[in-house]
Design an enzyme around this catalytic site. Structure first.
Site, PDB file in Angstrom:
ATOM      1  N   ALA A 111      19.236  66.281 -12.308  1.00 33.00           N
ATOM      2  CA  ALA A 111      20.564  66.626 -12.815  1.00 33.00           C
ATOM      3  C   ALA A 111      20.745  68.140 -12.859  1.00 33.00           C
ATOM      4  CB  ALA A 111      20.758  66.037 -14.209  1.00 33.00           C
ATOM      5  N   GLY A 163      16.437  62.675 -11.462  1.00 34.81           N
ATOM      6  CA  GLY A 163      17.452  61.961 -10.703  1.00 34.81           C
ATOM      7  C   GLY A 163      17.273  62.061  -9.206  1.00 34.81           C
ATOM      8  N   GLU A 216      15.017  59.345  -8.445  1.00 34.67           N
ATOM      9  CA  GLU A 216      15.738  58.087  -8.646  1.00 34.67           C
ATOM     10  C   GLU A 216      16.611  57.757  -7.441  1.00 34.67           C
ATOM     11  OE1 GLU A 216      16.413  57.300 -13.306  1.00 34.67           O
ATOM     12  OE2 GLU A 216      17.225  59.213 -12.617  1.00 34.67           O
ATOM     13  N   GLU A 227      11.749  63.248 -17.125  1.00 33.97           N
ATOM     14  CA  GLU A 227      12.761  63.339 -18.173  1.00 33.97           C
ATOM     15  C   GLU A 227      12.190  63.460 -19.587  1.00 33.97           C
ATOM     16  OE1 GLU A 227      14.949  61.506 -14.706  1.00 33.97           O
ATOM     17  OE2 GLU A 227      12.931  61.415 -15.565  1.00 33.97           O
TER      18      GLU A 227
END
Length: 327
Positions: free
Chosen positions: A129, A174, A177, A197
């Site tokens: 992010a 992310g 991900e 995270e």
């Protein structure tokens, strides 16, 4: 019928039926699979055609996402190149928007055979992010943005064609991900990957806690997530996190080149068959075996009436390479 446009979640719920109710599973799978076989065409003017050669100069690209529909012998291969060099390819509102648009266009393009998700920035795949942008968000904005990013990654995973993540650099949070949502992952040996995270006192919020355990097993996934561990390409391959680990080259695009080779291996195969195989695997793995076999049967039924199947038989008989058209 509403079932034709039902989403993946509704489809998954519909398929969670007792093993004895295979007829229902067949009907649901048949209806849902229709949207994957014959997607609407998009006009050529909506496609961005550029040379297949990769370039890294940030001055050459103003877009944060470069979408390339390769041509010639590579026609059918779509390359999504993330290009946010100053932000380490982090996931911003604008990047999410651009990726949604690209995915929607690919879904409507029946000429697409495979998708490569890559980076145009040396040494980085995606750092997760955009924390600088996130810091400027009001607390009430964070939840909706994470939800939208999660939906984007789910849509990436739901593309009807094979998707390959080419990880030539760091894929964190992310970024990893996104790679986990792809069907296949290829990494350079020097790439760094991790769901980190917990270092920020949060958890993976775009599918990491669900896709990683399904991929490498529960205990290993817990270890990586709990400790925010980062592994390189070789370690990732040993864990089963990536399909292939390749030695990085001087250009910094070894994973991309290997992904392109794999896409070229997929290209000659029957495109409807490949789409149906992906659907059968993705949906079947979420249900019991009996229902999964019914899903496979329903997907197989979709390839029987195709012209491609007849072309495959004719080519075999005539000892030549088949020319599939996706019909």
């Amino acid at each position: 019928m509403a079932a034709v446009v039902v989403g993946r979640f509704a489809f998954w719920r519909a398929c969670r039926v007792p093993a004895v109710d295979v007829d229902r599973a067949r009907r649901v799978t048949y209806l849902c699979s229709r949207q994957h076989v014959f997607p609407d065409k998009v006009s050529l003017c909506s496609r961005l055609s550029v040379a297949a050669t990769r370039r890294y100069s940030s001055d050459s690209f103003k877009e944060e996402l470069r979408v390339r529909y390769l041509d010639g012998e590579d026609a059918g291969i779509v390359v999504l190149g993330i290009n946010r060099p100053k932000a380490k390819n982090s996931i911003s509102k604008n990047l999410v928007k651009l990726m949604f648009e690209a995915i929607e266009n690919i879904k409507k393009n029946n000429k697409a055979r495979s998708v490569i998700l890559s980076s145009l920035v040396p040494g980085i795949f995606c750092a997760g992010a955009d924390l600088k942008e996130r810091a400027k968000m009001h607390q009430s904005e964070v939840g909706p943005f994470v939800s939208k990013a999660r939906t984007l990654i789910t849509e990436l995973g739901n593309l009807p064609v094979p998707t390959i993540a080419a990880i030539d650099g760091a894929a964190l949070g992310g970024g990893l991900e996104m790679a986990l949502a792809c069907d296949i992952r290829i990494a350079s040996d020097s790439a760094k990957m991790g769901l980190v995270e917990t270092k920020l006192a949060i958890i993976p919020g775009a599918g990491g806690t669900q896709r990683l355990p399904r991929l490498i097993g529960i205990s290993l996934a817990k270890e990586l997530i709990f400790a925010a561990k980062v592994v390189d390409g070789k370690e990732a391959h040993a864990l089963g996190l990536v399909n292939h680990s390749v030695e990085q080259n001087d250009s910094g695009d070894a994973a991309y080149l290997r992904a392109l080779e794999l896409a070229r291996e997929i290209n000659p195969q029957g495109p409807i068959a490949v789409r149906m195989a992906k659907l059968a695997i993705n949906q079947g793995i979420e249900v019991d075996l009996s229902t999964g076999l019914a899903i496979e049967e329903a997907c197989y039924a979709q390839v029987i009436p195709t012209k491609d199947r007849l072309e495959g038989l004719a080519a075999f008989k005539e000892k030549r390479n088949p020319q599939y058209r996706g019909e």
